[in-house]
Design a protein around this motif. Structure first.
Motif, PDB file in Angstrom:
ATOM      1  N   ASP A 159       0.829  -1.194   0.000  1.00 38.60           N
ATOM      2  CA  ASP A 159       0.000   0.000   0.000  1.00 38.60           C
ATOM      3  C   ASP A 159       0.877   1.263   0.000  1.00 38.60           C
ATOM      4  O   ASP A 159       0.788   2.077   0.912  1.00 38.60           O
ATOM      5  CB  ASP A 159      -0.852  -0.082   1.286  1.00 38.60           C
ATOM      6  CG  ASP A 159      -1.940   0.939   1.292  1.00 38.60           C
ATOM      7  OD1 ASP A 159      -2.204   1.505   0.218  1.00 38.60           O
ATOM      8  OD2 ASP A 159      -2.504   1.193   2.384  1.00 38.60           O
ATOM      9  N   TRP A 160       1.734   1.416  -1.009  1.00 36.20           N
ATOM     10  CA  TRP A 160       2.605   2.586  -1.029  1.00 36.20           C
ATOM     11  C   TRP A 160       1.811   3.836  -1.399  1.00 36.20           C
ATOM     12  O   TRP A 160       0.920   3.780  -2.271  1.00 36.20           O
ATOM     13  CB  TRP A 160       3.726   2.429  -2.062  1.00 36.20           C
ATOM     14  CG  TRP A 160       4.770   1.446  -1.669  1.00 36.20           C
ATOM     15  CD1 TRP A 160       5.555   1.479  -0.555  1.00 36.20           C
ATOM     16  CD2 TRP A 160       5.143   0.274  -2.395  1.00 36.20           C
ATOM     17  NE1 TRP A 160       6.400   0.392  -0.545  1.00 36.20           N
ATOM     18  CE2 TRP A 160       6.178  -0.354  -1.662  1.00 36.20           C
ATOM     19  CE3 TRP A 160       4.727  -0.309  -3.588  1.00 36.20           C
ATOM     20  CZ2 TRP A 160       6.789  -1.527  -2.073  1.00 36.20           C
ATOM     21  CZ3 TRP A 160       5.336  -1.466  -4.008  1.00 36.20           C
ATOM     22  CH2 TRP A 160       6.355  -2.074  -3.249  1.00 36.20           C
ATOM     23  N   LYS A 161       2.206   4.914  -0.765  1.00 37.21           N
ATOM     24  CA  LYS A 161       1.592   6.207  -1.088  1.00 37.21           C
ATOM     25  C   LYS A 161       1.971   6.571  -2.535  1.00 37.21           C
ATOM     26  O   LYS A 161       3.111   6.340  -2.952  1.00 37.21           O
ATOM     27  CB  LYS A 161       2.177   7.237  -0.108  1.00 37.21           C
ATOM     28  CG  LYS A 161       1.496   8.555  -0.089  1.00 37.21           C
ATOM     29  CD  LYS A 161       2.092   9.397   1.038  1.00 37.21           C
ATOM     30  CE  LYS A 161       2.144  10.837   0.569  1.00 37.21           C
ATOM     31  NZ  LYS A 161       3.225  11.603   1.160  1.00 37.21           N
ATOM     32  N   THR A 196       9.719 -14.552  -9.095  1.00 34.94           N
ATOM     33  CA  THR A 196       9.307 -13.677 -10.194  1.00 34.94           C
ATOM     34  C   THR A 196      10.336 -12.574 -10.413  1.00 34.94           C
ATOM     35  O   THR A 196      10.811 -12.363 -11.536  1.00 34.94           O
ATOM     36  CB  THR A 196       7.939 -13.038  -9.884  1.00 34.94           C
ATOM     37  OG1 THR A 196       6.999 -14.068  -9.600  1.00 34.94           O
ATOM     38  CG2 THR A 196       7.451 -12.203 -11.039  1.00 34.94           C
ATOM     39  N   GLY A 197      10.661 -11.855  -9.347  1.00 31.78           N
ATOM     40  CA  GLY A 197      11.584 -10.714  -9.458  1.00 31.78           C
ATOM     41  C   GLY A 197      12.915 -11.111 -10.067  1.00 31.78           C
ATOM     42  O   GLY A 197      13.443 -10.415 -10.939  1.00 31.78           O
ATOM     43  N   ILE A 198      13.458 -12.257  -9.651  1.00 36.96           N
ATOM     44  CA  ILE A 198      14.787 -12.609 -10.174  1.00 36.96           C
ATOM     45  C   ILE A 198      14.708 -13.008 -11.649  1.00 36.96           C
ATOM     46  O   ILE A 198      15.613 -12.733 -12.419  1.00 36.96           O
ATOM     47  CB  ILE A 198      15.509 -13.681  -9.330  1.00 36.96           C
ATOM     48  CG1 ILE A 198      14.784 -15.002  -9.383  1.00 36.96           C
ATOM     49  CG2 ILE A 198      15.770 -13.256  -7.913  1.00 36.96           C
ATOM     50  CD1 ILE A 198      15.774 -16.142  -9.284  1.00 36.96           C
ATOM     51  N   CYS A 337      13.991 -22.355   3.733  1.00 40.41           N
ATOM     52  CA  CYS A 337      12.728 -22.131   4.453  1.00 40.41           C
ATOM     53  C   CYS A 337      11.907 -21.011   3.825  1.00 40.41           C
ATOM     54  O   CYS A 337      10.753 -20.800   4.187  1.00 40.41           O
ATOM     55  CB  CYS A 337      12.997 -21.850   5.920  1.00 40.41           C
ATOM     56  SG  CYS A 337      13.595 -23.339   6.724  1.00 40.41           S
ATOM     57  N   LYS A 338      12.511 -20.255   2.935  1.00 45.32           N
ATOM     58  CA  LYS A 338      11.753 -19.436   1.984  1.00 45.32           C
ATOM     59  C   LYS A 338      11.911 -20.142   0.654  1.00 45.32           C
ATOM     60  O   LYS A 338      12.881 -20.867   0.453  1.00 45.32           O
ATOM     61  CB  LYS A 338      12.342 -18.023   1.887  1.00 45.32           C
ATOM     62  CG  LYS A 338      11.758 -17.041   2.888  1.00 45.32           C
ATOM     63  CD  LYS A 338      12.573 -15.777   2.912  1.00 45.32           C
ATOM     64  CE  LYS A 338      12.076 -14.730   1.944  1.00 45.32           C
ATOM     65  NZ  LYS A 338      10.934 -13.965   2.459  1.00 45.32           N
ATOM     66  N   ARG A 339      10.981 -19.894  -0.272  1.00 44.08           N
ATOM     67  CA  ARG A 339      11.020 -20.595  -1.562  1.00 44.08           C
ATOM     68  C   ARG A 339      12.376 -20.390  -2.230  1.00 44.08           C
ATOM     69  O   ARG A 339      12.788 -19.253  -2.469  1.00 44.08           O
ATOM     70  CB  ARG A 339       9.878 -20.081  -2.421  1.00 44.08           C
ATOM     71  CG  ARG A 339       9.867 -20.499  -3.870  1.00 44.08           C
ATOM     72  CD  ARG A 339       9.651 -22.022  -4.028  1.00 44.08           C
ATOM     73  NE  ARG A 339       8.930 -22.343  -5.237  1.00 44.08           N
ATOM     74  CZ  ARG A 339       9.428 -22.290  -6.473  1.00 44.08           C
ATOM     75  NH1 ARG A 339      10.677 -21.923  -6.658  1.00 44.08           N
ATOM     76  NH2 ARG A 339       8.669 -22.603  -7.508  1.00 44.08           N
ATOM     77  N   ALA A 388       7.066  -6.865  -8.253  1.00 44.31           N
ATOM     78  CA  ALA A 388       7.060  -8.338  -8.150  1.00 44.31           C
ATOM     79  C   ALA A 388       6.944  -8.754  -6.689  1.00 44.31           C
ATOM     80  O   ALA A 388       7.791  -9.469  -6.153  1.00 44.31           O
ATOM     81  CB  ALA A 388       8.331  -8.896  -8.791  1.00 44.31           C
ATOM     82  N   THR A 389       5.878  -8.268  -6.052  1.00 41.28           N
ATOM     83  CA  THR A 389       5.753  -8.426  -4.604  1.00 41.28           C
ATOM     84  C   THR A 389       4.852  -9.591  -4.198  1.00 41.28           C
ATOM     85  O   THR A 389       4.454  -9.688  -3.047  1.00 41.28           O
ATOM     86  CB  THR A 389       5.262  -7.111  -3.973  1.00 41.28           C
ATOM     87  OG1 THR A 389       4.187  -6.608  -4.782  1.00 41.28           O
ATOM     88  CG2 THR A 389       6.358  -6.077  -3.911  1.00 41.28           C
ATOM     89  N   GLY A 390       4.531 -10.448  -5.138  1.00 37.66           N
ATOM     90  CA  GLY A 390       3.937 -11.729  -4.771  1.00 37.66           C
ATOM     91  C   GLY A 390       2.429 -11.760  -4.663  1.00 37.66           C
ATOM     92  O   GLY A 390       1.710 -10.957  -5.286  1.00 37.66           O
ATOM     93  N   PHE A 391       1.961 -12.675  -3.822  1.00 36.66           N
ATOM     94  CA  PHE A 391       0.542 -13.043  -3.804  1.00 36.66           C
ATOM     95  C   PHE A 391       0.054 -13.243  -2.372  1.00 36.66           C
ATOM     96  O   PHE A 391       0.830 -13.581  -1.487  1.00 36.66           O
ATOM     97  CB  PHE A 391       0.362 -14.368  -4.564  1.00 36.66           C
ATOM     98  CG  PHE A 391       0.836 -14.270  -5.986  1.00 36.66           C
ATOM     99  CD1 PHE A 391      -0.020 -13.830  -6.984  1.00 36.66           C
ATOM    100  CD2 PHE A 391       2.157 -14.559  -6.315  1.00 36.66           C
ATOM    101  CE1 PHE A 391       0.435 -13.703  -8.294  1.00 36.66           C
ATOM    102  CE2 PHE A 391       2.613 -14.438  -7.619  1.00 36.66           C
ATOM    103  CZ  PHE A 391       1.749 -14.009  -8.613  1.00 36.66           C
ATOM    104  N   ASP A 392      -1.240 -13.071  -2.209  1.00 37.78           N
ATOM    105  CA  ASP A 392      -1.893 -13.516  -0.975  1.00 37.78           C
ATOM    106  C   ASP A 392      -2.090 -15.030  -1.170  1.00 37.78           C
ATOM    107  O   ASP A 392      -3.134 -15.496  -1.627  1.00 37.78           O
ATOM    108  CB  ASP A 392      -3.228 -12.776  -0.811  1.00 37.78           C
ATOM    109  CG  ASP A 392      -3.941 -13.171   0.469  1.00 37.78           C
ATOM    110  OD1 ASP A 392      -3.501 -14.142   1.118  1.00 37.78           O
ATOM    111  OD2 ASP A 392      -4.950 -12.527   0.807  1.00 37.78           O
TER     112      ASP A 392
END
Ligand code: N01
Length: 544
Positions: A159-161, A196-198, A337-339, A388-392
Motif C-alpha cells: 500500500d505505497w503512497k 518472479t523478481g529474479i 525455508c523461503k522458496r 514483483a511483490t507476490g501473492f496472498d
C-alpha cells in the motif's frame, strides 16, 4: 420451467451441473477431463481467456517453470506421445502451447467458459446444491463446487503512497499485458526478489537502459541448468514414462528425486562437499530437496548447506556491497525455508554498470512519485515500475470469492483467525466443496501436475463412491479439520520453517494470520493418508 439446452438440463434457465470447476490450470483441466469421462456433467469456468492457470497470467519476461520436464506435465500417454518440449525448463509461452495441446487432445473447450470470474458460491441445503455466480452475470447450479484457484490467484501490491500518481507504467508481473511492452533502453525498477523478481531482472538486464532492483530479503537462488532439446529429444526415453510417473508419488516433493537417506554429518567434510557439488551441478531443486534429509530440520545441517550456497554465490558477484547484500556471510534465515528459486545468471547482472541494487531495509521505499520511487537517499526516475511483490498465497484466491455454506457463514469468516481444512481439500460447514493445490496440502512443496492428479483422482473416486450409494452430501467434520490443522502445525514445528518469515507462514500479507499454510509431511505420506481415508469409507467426513 425445465428445458434441455445445447448443454443439457436447465431449470428456470439455470444450467444444472454435477460439478462446477473453477480454474483452467493443471488441477482444473485434469478434473474436467476425468469427471466428464466418468459421466458427470461438468463445466469449467475460468477468469482468463484461455487455459494455463498461472501460465496464462504470468507472461512477464523470463517467466519460466522451475520444475523439470517430464515431471512437469500430465502422465496421460495420449498427451506425451504427441508432444515434444523445447527446453528442460519451459518458458511460459511454451507452457501455454502445452495447455492448448491438452485442450485439443482432451477436447476441453466445449465445456469451458472463459472470461468468467466466479464471485460467489452459495450452498442451498434444501436442494443440496451450490448456486454459483460469475461477475458477468452467469448463474450455475452444481452438486459439487470445485474451486481450483491455485496458490497465486490474488496478487499483492503493498500500500505505497502515490502509486496512482506514477506517470510511467506500473505493472504486477502476474497481470502482464498481452501486448508486450517494449522495455529496450528504458529505466526500469523491479521491486521484490522472489522467483518472479529474479526472473524478470535477469531477462531485463541485457535490454534495459537502467535497471534498479529493490530487495528486502535474500533469495537463495541456485543454478537452474537449462537444457535445450533437439527436435523430439527428451530427458528420459518415452518408454520409461509410465514408471517415471508412477514414481512421482514416492517423492517428497512429487518430483523424480528424494532426500538422501543420510544426515549431513554422517558424511565427513570431503564426502559432504562432493555430495553438495554433485547436487549443485545437476541443477533443478536437487540442492534443496534431494540433499541430506536433516537439512530442513537441523540448524547445523542447514547452516552447512547455506555456507556452500553462500560461497558459490559470492564468487559470482564483484561488488563487495552487493555481495554482502545478496549472499551475506551469516544467513538471515534458514536455508530453504523461503522458496528457493532457480536462476540463469541473476547474480551476475549486478556486475553490469547499468544495474543497481537498492536495499529497502536501509533505504525504504517512502512513496511512489509521478517520476519514480522516493527513498530517503534520492528520488529514482523510471519509465516502468515492476512490482514483483507476490501473492496472498494459498488462501487469498479462495477467500476473495464469497463462498457461503448452509449456516450462511462465509469461508472468509470461517478462516479469519486461522485456516482449517480437512486433508487440505475440504472445510467443515462447506459441503460438496473440494479445492486442490490449496492450504494445508503439500501444494507449494509438491510439483503441480503431481498434486493435480493425485487430488483430482481422489475427488473423482469420492464422487463415484457417492454416486454408487445414492449419497447427496459430503462434509468434513469439524473435529477432523481441527485434527488436520493440528497435524499440519505439528509437522511444521518439527522443521525450521516456522522460524522464518515467508509466504509459507502467511507473513507476506499484512494482517494475515501467522500459521503454517502447508502440509510438510511430504507427498508419499499425504498420498497414503488420502488412500487410507478413502479405503475406510471416507473417515472424517459426514456422508448423507
Ligand atoms: O512472490 P514472492 P513471487 N517492499 O512472495 C518482496 C511461484 N513462482 O511472485 O522476501 C519491498 O516469493 C518480497 O520480499 P521479502 C513460486 O512458488 C514460481 O516472486 O518478503 N519488497 C519478495 O522478495 C514463488 O515462491 C516461478 O522480504 C517487498 C518479493 O517481493 C511464488 O510463485 C516463477 C515488499 C515477493 O516474492 C511467488 O513468487 C514465479 C515490500 N513492501 C513464481 N513486499 C517458477 O516456476 C514484498 N516484497 C520459476
Amino acid at each position: 420451467s425445465i428445458s434441455y439446452g445445447l448443454n443439457g438440463l436447465h431449470i428456470n434457465g439455470v444450467p444444472e451441473l454435477d460439478a462446477l470447476i473453477i480454474g483452467g490450470g493443471f488441477a482444473g483441466v485434469y478434473q474436467l477431463k476425468h469427471l466428464r469421462d466418468a459421466g458427470y456433467k461438468v463445466k469449467l469456468v475460468e477468469s482468463g481467456s484461455d487455459y494455463g492457470g498461472v501460465w496464462y497470467w504470468n507472461r512477464y519476461p523470463g517467466a519460466r517453470v522451475d520444475s523439470a520436464i517430464p515431471v512437469y506435465e500430465f502422465s496421460d500417454p495420449d498427451l506425451w506421445k504427441t508432444w515434444s518440449w523445447k527446453q528442460r525448463f519451459p518458458g511460459s509461452a511454451e507452457l501455454r502451447a502445452y495447455f492448448a495441446h491438452v485442450a485439443d487432445v482432451w477436447d476441453l473447450r466445449r465445456d469451458t467458459e472463459f472470461d468468467a470470474f466466479v464471485e460467489s458460491a452459495v450452498w442451498n441445503d434444501y436442494e443440496a446444491k451450490w448456486t454459483i455466480k460469475t461477475r458477468k452475470g452467469d448463474v450455475y447450479k452444481a452438486k459439487f463446487f470445485l474451486p481450483n484457484t491455485g496458490f497465486a490467484a490474488k496478487r499483492y501490491i503493498p500500500d505505497w503512497k502515490g502509486i496512482d500518481s506514477f506517470r510511467g507504467t506500473f505493472l504486477h508481473p502476474s497481470y502482464w499485458p498481452h501486448e508486450e511492452p517494449d522495455l529496450r533502453g528504458k529505466k526500469v525498477a523491479v521491486i521484490g526478489t522472489g522467483s518472479t523478481g529474479i526472473q524478470i531482472a535477469t531477462d531485463l538486464a541485457p535490454i534495459a537502459g537502467e535497471l534498479v532492483v529493490f530487495r528486502r530479503t535474500i533469495n537463495t537462488s541456485m543454478p537452474m541448468r537449462q537444457v535445450n532439446y533437439e527436435d523430439g529429444d527428451q530427458e528420459i526415453p518415452r518408454e520409461d514414462y509410465p514408471d517415471f510417473y508412477r514414481g512421482r508419488t514416492d517423492s517428497f516433493g512429487g518430483f523424480d528425486f528424494n532426500f538422501i537417506g543420510r544426515s549431513t554429518f554422517d558424511d565427513g567434510l570431503k564426502e559432504r562437499l562432493e555430495t553438495y557439488e554433485k547436487l549443485w551441478a545437476s541443477g533443478d531443486f536437487k540442492f534443496w530437496l534431494a540433499t541430506y534429509h536433516d537439512m530442513l530440520s537441523d540448524k547445523y545441517a542447514n547452516r552447512e548447506a547455506y555456507n556452500f550456497w553462500r560461497d558459490k554465490t559470492r564468487a559470482k558477484i564483484h561488488d563487495p556491497r552487493v555481495r554482502d547484500l545478496l549472499a551475506p556471510m551469516n544467513p538471515p534465515y534458514s536455508f530453504g525455508c523461503k522458496r528457493v528459486s532457480l536462476e540463469n545468471g541473476f547474480f551476475e547482472i549486478f556486475n553490469e554498470p547499468h544495474v543497481h541494487l537498492v536495499d529497502v531495509n536501509s533505504t525504504p521505499i517512502e512513496e511512489i512519485t509521478p517520476r519514480g520511487i522516493k527513498t530517503p537517499e534520492k528520488e529514482w526516475e523510471f519509465d516502468y515500475i515492476i512490482c514483483a511483490t507476490g501473492f496472498d498465497s494459498l488462501t487469498g484466491g479462495l477467500k476473495q470469492i464469497d463462498i457461503r455454506g448452509p449456516s450462511g457463514q462465509s469461508l472468509e469468516e470461517h478462516w479469519r483467525d486461522a485456516t482449517y481444512t480437512y486433508l487440505g481439500m475440504s472445510v467443515s460447514g462447506f459441503p460438496n466443496m473440494f479445492f486442490s493445490y490449496g492450504p494445508q496440502a503439500p501444494s507449494p512443496f509438491c510439483n503441480g501436475p503431481t498434486c493435480a492428479q493425485l487430488q483430482g483422482d481422489w475427488i473423482l473416486n469420492l464422487m463415484n463412491h457417492m454416486r454408487e450409494r445414492g449419497l447427496e452430501k459430503v462434509e468434513a467434520e469439524r473435529r477432523s479439520e481441527k485434527k488436520w490443522r493440528n497435524l499440519v502445525v505439528k509437522i511444521a514445528n518439527a522443521t525450521l520453517l516456522p522460524e522464518t518469515r515467508s509466504w509459507y507462514m502467511g507473513d507476506n500479507i499484512p494482517g494475515k494470520p501467522r500459521e503454517p499454510l502447508l502440509y510438510l509431511g511430504g507427498v508419499p505420506t499425504y498420498y497414503k493418508t488420502l488412500g487410507e481415508t478413502a479405503k475406510n469409507g471416507y473417515t472424517g467426513f459426514k456422508l448423507e
